[in-house]
Design an enzyme around this catalytic site. Structure first.
Site, PDB file in Angstrom:
ATOM      1  N   GLU A 172      42.942  42.954  48.778  1.00 29.40           N
ATOM      2  CA  GLU A 172      42.711  41.596  49.276  1.00 29.40           C
ATOM      3  C   GLU A 172      43.997  40.779  49.300  1.00 29.40           C
ATOM      4  O   GLU A 172      44.872  40.965  48.482  1.00 29.40           O
ATOM      5  CB  GLU A 172      41.753  40.865  48.332  1.00 29.40           C
ATOM      6  N   CYS A 229      42.798  47.558  38.637  1.00 30.52           N
ATOM      7  CA  CYS A 229      43.720  47.144  37.575  1.00 30.52           C
ATOM      8  C   CYS A 229      43.339  47.862  36.289  1.00 30.52           C
ATOM      9  O   CYS A 229      42.158  48.037  35.997  1.00 30.52           O
ATOM     10  CB  CYS A 229      43.645  45.628  37.379  1.00 30.52           C
ATOM     11  N   GLY A 246      45.392  43.488  40.714  1.00 32.71           N
ATOM     12  CA  GLY A 246      46.380  44.301  40.017  1.00 32.71           C
ATOM     13  C   GLY A 246      47.286  43.515  39.097  1.00 32.71           C
ATOM     14  O   GLY A 246      47.357  42.295  39.159  1.00 32.71           O
ATOM     15  N   GLU A 247      47.961  44.245  38.225  1.00 30.42           N
ATOM     16  CA  GLU A 247      48.934  43.631  37.314  1.00 30.42           C
ATOM     17  C   GLU A 247      50.328  43.891  37.906  1.00 30.42           C
ATOM     18  O   GLU A 247      50.834  45.018  37.861  1.00 30.42           O
ATOM     19  CB  GLU A 247      48.775  44.239  35.914  1.00 30.42           C
ATOM     20  N   SER A 295      52.579  36.486  38.668  1.00 30.08           N
ATOM     21  CA  SER A 295      51.623  36.222  37.590  1.00 30.08           C
ATOM     22  C   SER A 295      51.406  37.480  36.759  1.00 30.08           C
ATOM     23  O   SER A 295      51.231  38.565  37.299  1.00 30.08           O
ATOM     24  CB  SER A 295      50.291  35.774  38.189  1.00 30.08           C
ATOM     25  N   SER A 333      49.145  34.464  32.577  1.00 31.55           N
ATOM     26  CA  SER A 333      47.697  34.285  32.461  1.00 31.55           C
ATOM     27  C   SER A 333      47.381  34.238  30.979  1.00 31.55           C
ATOM     28  O   SER A 333      47.164  35.261  30.343  1.00 31.55           O
ATOM     29  CB  SER A 333      46.969  35.451  33.125  1.00 31.55           C
ATOM     30  N   CYS A 340      40.220  36.923  42.314  1.00 30.01           N
ATOM     31  CA  CYS A 340      40.711  38.191  42.830  1.00 30.01           C
ATOM     32  C   CYS A 340      39.730  39.325  42.582  1.00 30.01           C
ATOM     33  O   CYS A 340      39.056  39.378  41.579  1.00 30.01           O
ATOM     34  CB  CYS A 340      42.055  38.516  42.202  1.00 30.01           C
TER      35      CYS A 340
HETATM   36  N1  SAH Z   1      47.125  40.646  36.811  1.00 29.36           N
HETATM   37  C1  SAH Z   1      47.797  39.417  36.974  1.00 29.36           C
HETATM   38  C2  SAH Z   1      47.697  38.844  38.381  1.00 29.36           C
HETATM   39  C3  SAH Z   1      46.392  38.959  39.080  1.00 29.36           C
HETATM   40  S1  SAH Z   1      45.043  38.037  38.395  1.00 29.36           S
HETATM   41  C4  SAH Z   1      47.335  38.407  35.966  1.00 29.36           C
HETATM   42  O1  SAH Z   1      46.374  38.675  35.256  1.00 29.36           O
HETATM   43  O2  SAH Z   1      47.992  37.380  35.843  1.00 29.36           O
HETATM   44  C5  SAH Z   1      45.384  36.409  39.010  1.00 29.36           C
HETATM   45  C6  SAH Z   1      44.750  35.311  38.187  1.00 29.36           C
HETATM   46  O3  SAH Z   1      43.333  35.229  38.441  1.00 29.36           O
HETATM   47  C7  SAH Z   1      44.914  35.507  36.686  1.00 29.36           C
HETATM   48  O4  SAH Z   1      45.311  34.322  36.081  1.00 29.36           O
HETATM   49  C8  SAH Z   1      43.515  35.900  36.300  1.00 29.36           C
HETATM   50  O5  SAH Z   1      43.307  35.693  34.954  1.00 29.36           O
HETATM   51  C9  SAH Z   1      42.680  35.039  37.216  1.00 29.36           C
HETATM   52  N2  SAH Z   1      41.270  35.419  37.304  1.00 29.36           N
HETATM   53  C10 SAH Z   1      40.738  36.644  37.233  1.00 29.36           C
HETATM   54  N3  SAH Z   1      39.400  36.589  37.337  1.00 29.36           N
HETATM   55  C11 SAH Z   1      39.077  35.291  37.484  1.00 29.36           C
HETATM   56  C12 SAH Z   1      37.840  34.584  37.652  1.00 29.36           C
HETATM   57  N4  SAH Z   1      36.686  35.219  37.700  1.00 29.36           N
HETATM   58  N5  SAH Z   1      37.894  33.238  37.767  1.00 29.36           N
HETATM   59  C13 SAH Z   1      39.074  32.588  37.764  1.00 29.36           C
HETATM   60  N6  SAH Z   1      40.259  33.197  37.622  1.00 29.36           N
HETATM   61  C14 SAH Z   1      40.266  34.535  37.479  1.00 29.36           C
HETATM   62 FE1  SF4 Z   2      44.145  42.886  35.711  1.00 29.65          FE
HETATM   63 FE2  SF4 Z   2      44.998  40.355  35.931  1.00 29.65          FE
HETATM   64 FE3  SF4 Z   2      42.391  40.982  36.266  1.00 29.65          FE
HETATM   65 FE4  SF4 Z   2      43.482  41.128  33.842  1.00 29.65          FE
HETATM   66  S1  SF4 Z   2      43.216  39.285  35.090  1.00 29.65           S
HETATM   67  S2  SF4 Z   2      42.131  42.685  34.780  1.00 29.65           S
HETATM   68  S3  SF4 Z   2      45.527  41.849  34.311  1.00 29.65           S
HETATM   69  S4  SF4 Z   2      44.085  41.624  37.566  1.00 29.65           S
END
Ligand code: SAH
Ligand code: SF4
Length: 392
Positions: A104, A132, A205-206, A237, A260, A379
């Site tokens: 996405e 991820c 993804g991370e 991020s 995060s 995401c």
């Molecule tokens: N893996 C990286 C980048 C992708 S996630 C990371 O974790 O930073 C991007 C952001 O979306 C992160 O801050 C993550 O914690 C947040 N996120 C994931 N699921 C979410 C949800 N259901 N509601 C709001 N934010 C969410």
């Molecule tokens: Fe992966 Fe970021 Fe989602 Fe955590 S928040 S599972 S690190 S994509």
């Protein structure tokens, strides 16, 4: 397996062309076809001699992303912008890769309150992996685990494909408002106009777990001959991979970094983010300090508010202290529900109280209240939904 041409830097292309005894200006021509005109076939590169096009086609791939699904939704911006801020349209793209896996990207109208500077253009949120491996308990991206890393061209192509989509909707008319082009209608169709000038590496993804491919893609997207997006307008991020944060601190490019955090104590982070057991707060904070020391004030803390988990006023205190210590800005994001997961967002009163508690500590903080549910904004959610529908 052959590499895609968009995984190569200018220097690498020059080396290749030198080996083929091709003049250097041919590289400039190729780059213009790839990153200005964003062509999708070798044959479109009209000023390259046919034998050279054939050679390129034999030795390199020129792949594009296939648009599987697109969702658009009106979005309410941050509270400060609600009056007179107007409605804008966020667009979410679901792409199919050559091996049929799905990723996405999300196109977000400019919001000066978020990352980087004010802008009249757009921010694109890009993915770096399929799935991820980090398994944060609240996140849709990690639900099915990790499938693979994206290659540099697959990261770069997300930007090009969205700009191609915008250019094609500029030149065709549509009665569906979500299909309207983002840029204003032009009298002449200029398909090479740039739409995206901010990147957030916050899709699936991370990113720091795919460090080398990410950095190569970002070098290409930053280069004047490539995407032309300023490094300070690129925010990476991470859930908190301390060693890679240190490595990033040593990179010459001045990327912004978003952590995060989602919890300001080990107790809270351990509960929702398994990565914290590997790199507890002490280690994460030390790595952030190193980043801060090298780059200046470039840090943001992402903090999803999850009801009953991290939204109590007591939590605002250690969060405020951390933010002040690291000169970090805090982005509060009310949790977006994920089908099948038990977590909920707190009510608006709780969100406002948490915000006020941070403001009282003189922390720079924003509360991002988007109507994310409308387009499954968090995401990984559109992919999840599509895969479920396909399985049915
Ligand atoms: N893996 C990286 C980048 C992708 S996630 C990371 O974790 O930073 C991007 C952001 O979306 C992160 O801050 C993550 O914690 C947040 N996120 C994931 N699921 C979410 C949800 N259901 N509601 C709001 N934010 C969410
Ligand atoms: Fe992966 Fe970021 Fe989602 Fe955590 S928040 S599972 S690190 S994509």
């Amino acid at each position: 397996m052959l590499q895609d041409i968009k995984s190569l830097t200018r220097e690498e292309l020059e080396t290749q062309f030198a080996a083929w005894k091709q003049p250097k200006y041919r590289v400039a021509q190729l780059l213009e076809w790839l990153y200005v005109h964003r062509v999708t076939s070798w044959d479109a590169m009209m000023n390259l001699p046919k034998p050279l096009r054939e050679k390129l086609g034999k030795d390199f791939l020129l792949q594009t992303l296939e648009l599987v699904r697109k969702q658009g939704a009106p979005v309410l911006r941050s509270p400060a912008m609600r009056d007179g801020g107007g409605r804008d349209t966020t667009q979410k793209f679901l792409w199919r890769l050559h091996d049929h896996l799905l990723i996405e990207s999300v196109l977000i109208p400019a919001n000066p309150a978020l990352y980087g500077d004010a802008s009249d253009r757009h921010t694109l949120c890009v993915s770096t992996q399929v799935g991820c491996a980090y398994g944060c308990k609240f996140c849709a991206s990690g639900l099915d685990g990790w499938k693979r890393n994206l290659t540099p061209d697959e990261i770069v192509e997300q930007v090009l494909a969205v700009e191609r989509w915008n250019a094609s909707s500029s030149s065709s008319s549509s009665s569906n408002p979500t299909e309207e082009p983002i840029t204003k209608k032009r009298t002449t169709t200029r398909t090479n106009e740039r739409l995206i000038d901010n990147l957030v590496i916050m899709g699936m993804g991370e990113p720091l777990a795919n460090y080398d491919n990410l950095l190569k893609a970002l070098r290409i997207l930053n280069a004047p001959w490539g995407g032309g997006i300023g490094a300070r307008k690129i925010t990476i991020s991470t859930s908190g991979l301390a060693p890679q944060i240190r490595k990033l601190a040593d990179e010459p490019l001045q990327f912004r970094l978003a952590i995060s955090l989602h919890g300001a104590t080990d107790a809270v982070r351990n509960k929702i983010m398994p990565v914290n057991r590997k790199y507890p707060l002490k280690e994460l904070v030390a790595a952030c300090e190193e980043y801060q020391g090298q780059k200046g004030r470039m840090l943001t803390f992402e903090y999803i508010l999850i009801a009953g988990v991290n939204d109590s006023i007591e939590q605002a205190k250690p969060l405020g202290a951390l933010a002040r210590r690291l000169f970090a800005k805090v982005n509060l994001i009310p949790y977006n529900r994920v089908e099948g997961l038990p977590w909920e967002r707190p009510d608006e009163e709780t969100q406002d109280k948490f915000l006020a508690a941070l403001e009282k500590q003189k922390v720079i903080v924003t509360l991002r209240r988007e109507k994310g549910h409308d387009i499954d904004a968090a995401c990984g959610q559109l992919r999840l939904k599509t895969e479920k529908e396909l399985n049915r």
